[in-house]
Design a protein around this motif. Sequence first.
Motif, PDB file in Angstrom:
ATOM      1  N   ASP A  98      -6.477  19.877   4.276  1.00 43.71           N
ATOM      2  CA  ASP A  98      -6.559  21.160   3.585  1.00 43.71           C
ATOM      3  C   ASP A  98      -5.289  21.441   2.778  1.00 43.71           C
ATOM      4  OD1 ASP A  98      -7.957  23.591   3.048  1.00 43.71           O
ATOM      5  OD2 ASP A  98      -6.534  24.600   4.359  1.00 43.71           O
ATOM      6  N   GLY A  99      -5.463  21.741   1.481  1.00 41.22           N
ATOM      7  CA  GLY A  99      -4.344  22.101   0.621  1.00 41.22           C
ATOM      8  C   GLY A  99      -3.561  20.934   0.061  1.00 41.22           C
ATOM      9  N   ASP A 100      -3.929  19.687   0.408  1.00 41.09           N
ATOM     10  CA  ASP A 100      -3.208  18.520  -0.097  1.00 41.09           C
ATOM     11  C   ASP A 100      -3.665  18.159  -1.515  1.00 41.09           C
ATOM     12  OD1 ASP A 100      -1.605  18.173   2.106  1.00 41.09           O
ATOM     13  OD2 ASP A 100      -2.969  16.785   3.101  1.00 41.09           O
ATOM     14  N   VAL A 101      -2.811  17.409  -2.223  1.00 42.06           N
ATOM     15  CA  VAL A 101      -3.077  16.982  -3.593  1.00 42.06           C
ATOM     16  C   VAL A 101      -3.331  15.476  -3.611  1.00 42.06           C
ATOM     17  CG1 VAL A 101      -2.138  16.748  -5.928  1.00 42.06           C
ATOM     18  CG2 VAL A 101      -1.662  18.813  -4.588  1.00 42.06           C
ATOM     19  N   GLU A 109       4.210  16.550  -5.441  1.00 36.45           N
ATOM     20  CA  GLU A 109       4.563  16.009  -4.135  1.00 36.45           C
ATOM     21  C   GLU A 109       3.355  15.541  -3.307  1.00 36.45           C
ATOM     22  OE1 GLU A 109       6.837  19.354  -2.604  1.00 36.45           O
ATOM     23  OE2 GLU A 109       8.690  18.322  -3.133  1.00 36.45           O
ATOM     24  N   PRO A 110       2.477  14.732  -3.879  1.00 43.21           N
ATOM     25  CA  PRO A 110       1.357  14.199  -3.087  1.00 43.21           C
ATOM     26  C   PRO A 110       1.835  13.077  -2.170  1.00 43.21           C
ATOM     27  CG  PRO A 110       1.350  13.206  -5.246  1.00 43.21           C
ATOM     28  CD  PRO A 110       2.490  14.198  -5.252  1.00 43.21           C
ATOM     29  N   HIS A 111       1.135  12.874  -1.069  1.00 50.78           N
ATOM     30  CA  HIS A 111       1.502  11.714  -0.247  1.00 50.78           C
ATOM     31  C   HIS A 111       0.472  10.599  -0.357  1.00 50.78           C
ATOM     32  CE1 HIS A 111      -0.685  14.411   2.628  1.00 50.78           C
ATOM     33  NE2 HIS A 111      -1.267  13.285   2.973  1.00 50.78           N
ATOM     34  N   VAL A 112      -0.679  10.868  -1.029  1.00 50.98           N
ATOM     35  CA  VAL A 112      -1.669   9.824  -1.281  1.00 50.98           C
ATOM     36  C   VAL A 112      -1.970   9.793  -2.781  1.00 50.98           C
ATOM     37  CG1 VAL A 112      -3.964   8.925  -0.770  1.00 50.98           C
ATOM     38  CG2 VAL A 112      -2.713  10.202   0.988  1.00 50.98           C
ATOM     39  N   PRO A 160       9.950  10.940  -2.692  1.00 54.31           N
ATOM     40  CA  PRO A 160       9.945  10.823  -1.226  1.00 54.31           C
ATOM     41  C   PRO A 160       8.594  11.138  -0.584  1.00 54.31           C
ATOM     42  CG  PRO A 160      11.845  12.090  -1.997  1.00 54.31           C
ATOM     43  CD  PRO A 160      10.961  11.891  -3.183  1.00 54.31           C
ATOM     44  N   SER A 161       7.775  11.969  -1.236  1.00 59.50           N
ATOM     45  CA  SER A 161       6.497  12.355  -0.628  1.00 59.50           C
ATOM     46  C   SER A 161       5.480  11.218  -0.598  1.00 59.50           C
ATOM     47  CB  SER A 161       5.891  13.540  -1.395  1.00 59.50           C
ATOM     48  OG  SER A 161       5.488  13.144  -2.704  1.00 59.50           O
ATOM     49  N   GLU A 164       4.859  -1.917   2.628  1.00 58.48           N
ATOM     50  CA  GLU A 164       4.813  -0.844   3.626  1.00 58.48           C
ATOM     51  C   GLU A 164       5.331   0.498   3.121  1.00 58.48           C
ATOM     52  OE1 GLU A 164       6.853  -2.214   7.052  1.00 58.48           O
ATOM     53  OE2 GLU A 164       5.309  -3.668   7.607  1.00 58.48           O
ATOM     54  N   ASP A 165       6.184   0.525   2.146  1.00 57.78           N
ATOM     55  CA  ASP A 165       6.783   1.792   1.730  1.00 57.78           C
ATOM     56  C   ASP A 165       6.781   1.915   0.212  1.00 57.78           C
ATOM     57  OD1 ASP A 165       7.973   4.239   1.865  1.00 57.78           O
ATOM     58  OD2 ASP A 165      10.017   3.456   2.074  1.00 57.78           O
ATOM     59  N   PRO A 166       5.718   2.468  -0.358  1.00 60.91           N
ATOM     60  CA  PRO A 166       4.547   3.055   0.297  1.00 60.91           C
ATOM     61  C   PRO A 166       3.539   1.987   0.726  1.00 60.91           C
ATOM     62  CG  PRO A 166       4.335   3.249  -2.072  1.00 60.91           C
ATOM     63  CD  PRO A 166       5.695   2.654  -1.834  1.00 60.91           C
ATOM     64  N   GLU A 167       2.650   2.368   1.618  1.00 56.91           N
ATOM     65  CA  GLU A 167       1.564   1.481   2.039  1.00 56.91           C
ATOM     66  C   GLU A 167       0.555   1.371   0.895  1.00 56.91           C
ATOM     67  OE1 GLU A 167      -1.727   1.047   5.667  1.00 56.91           O
ATOM     68  OE2 GLU A 167      -0.537   2.891   5.438  1.00 56.91           O
ATOM     69  N   ILE A 168       0.041   0.146   0.677  1.00 51.61           N
ATOM     70  CA  ILE A 168      -0.917  -0.087  -0.407  1.00 51.61           C
ATOM     71  C   ILE A 168      -2.223  -0.578   0.201  1.00 51.61           C
ATOM     72  CG2 ILE A 168      -1.368  -1.383  -2.530  1.00 51.61           C
ATOM     73  CD1 ILE A 168       1.648  -1.543  -2.960  1.00 51.61           C
TER      74      ILE A 168
END
Length: 684
Positions: free
Chosen positions: A80-83, A128-131, A151-152, A171-175
């Motif tokens: 919920d609320g994520d981008v 600032e999305p994480h996906v 960083p997100s 791994e950073d970010p995971e693909i």
Amino acid sequence: MAMEDPDVLEVERVVSAPEGDIDIVEKALPSILTEHVAEHGDDTALRWKRYGVWQEFTWTEYYERVEAFALGLEEYGFGDGDVLFTIGYNRPHQLWAWMAAQSLGGMAAPNYEDMLPDDIRDQLQLMEPHVVYAEDQEMVDKLLLIADDVPSLETIVYRDPKGMFRYDDHEDPEIVDYADVEARGRERREELGEAYLQEKIEAIDPNSPAMLPPTSGTTGMPKRVKLSHFNFVNLANAAIEIDPLPKESDYFSYLPMAWVGEQMILIAAAFVGGWTANFPEQPATEQEDLREIGPEIIFSSPRTYEAWVADIKAKIENTTRLKKFVYEKAMQVGHEYADYVSGDNADEEMPTSLKAKHWLYYWIAYRPILDKVGLKRAKNVYTGGGPLGEEHFSFYHALGVPLKQIWGQSEVCGFVTMHRDDDIQVDTVGQVFPNVEVGITPKGELVVRGPVVTSGYYNMPEKTEEALVDVPASEASGESGELDSPGRWLHTDDFGAITEDGHIKIFDRMDDVLELTDGTAIAPVSVEAKLKFNPYVKEALVVGDGRESLAAVLNIRYDNVAEWADQRDIQYAGYRDLTQKPPVLELLREVVAETNADLDDPIERFLILFKEFDADDGEMTRTGKIRREVVTNRYQQLIDGIYAGESEIEMDVTITYQDGRESTEYGRMAVVDVAEPLEPEVEQ
């Protein structure tokens, strides 16, 4: 004396829809999707061409793909609320990803596939999305270039697995593979049951943001507009109320999916109307695939319509004498016909003899032309995202294409006004949509309010306060009296007018109107549109603010000019060399002189830029609009040279490539006096 409140907007006149308002709907987009699945689950929702074959997906299969990706996406912490930041070509997968994000209570933020890494970084830092969803290896590589600055960012989901085996252990970010996310989602559905996602969908607040489309970015970094489910659903209802079409009518999706107009049709109008969205195999096959589908619904930008006209006119220029003769006769009839559809004779009854001649020429000339373009079956045909010149508009009506102008912007889901079937005026952008009001300020700025208007910009509260202001009801008089209640108006920054019969006219952006030294105000975009009606002109920058006369910097339409040069045995070595050939300069001088015949204030001098205006160089937006301030500042040396009377100007320009690399290019450009024909030069 009372002080004027800067936070209150003065509005002189307000207009609304001529047919009146319609019922407001309080539903979320995924709810509309599930309703359509229940009622028309076996109808065709999508087609995607793969390896030369059109794959079809029913509405039931559509929802199953959304459900699978949503449940898989949830495994990566999306909620919920994520981008969900997406970047890719026109594919059903990106559409499924948007709907999956919305079904989980989040929002999607589409991006133009040709964005540079630095621009991607700026947008990621803003939201600032994480996906992130990325189409292929090229786009994943762009993301990895700037990942350390975001960083997100935790997970990149790629759609096309070609070449992606190199990133298996990243791994950073995971693909991760899109197919793997869907597979995990299907496993979770077995565990959680079919009601799990349905309950989440039912809990969505229709007023919560669904999409974060970018603004055009003509004045700086694109902002992100918060558009709610409520905004999209009610605009789609209004649009279909005006222009209904049967279910399973075909729409062809090839405009960038980051463009708000494309989003409005794909996730709202297609849901409400039950239309079928068709996706091309790849960008290179778009025109071929468009022609193959021959959709009933066409929505495209002015650049596309301009390119089609240029292509048609260039082909006619180089065809046989007989075909050229037939075309010219057909267009004489066509333009007379267009005058009754959208021109000076629009309030008069069209003569039966003219209808008969136009019908005859439709089968002889117009239909073969329209078939080549892909407009043979087109019924609902729209242009938006910028002004289309009156000459282009009339050209399509001459061919019998029922083209309508739409006006809007990202902040209003893309649509505010549209022509009606029985009231198309070539010099306007139509009338207001149901439930929407358009006002005009004493300075001539158009303002908008209604259920289509954004609640603001994402993470930019100061920009939101600049764009949205209040107006007391007592100061705004509508067509039938005073407004019922105060409300927030959106500044459009568009300079326009409202006609006596409620049509809206757009002249230019407020900041872009030129003023000559004698006080004459000129909208440069209208002059540029006239220049681009010629098949040899691709782009034009008209300047003259604070000057005695107009001047122009032009881009040639390379393919057409090259073919023209080849037929005359003119030798050249690429774009830059071709632009400075004396016969080409004379060709463009004649084009400008012909345009001047329709102008009160003519263009006196021009030059042809040795490179094309390019979005990668920051000179155009990703939607194809010239960033006037940027381009004017960048080429101030050229502009000053034109007005100083120089006959030739030299300049170094920094060129930026899609991967971010830069190079410095040198160009020498001749300045042409429109009133002085060039002497022919013998090629050595």
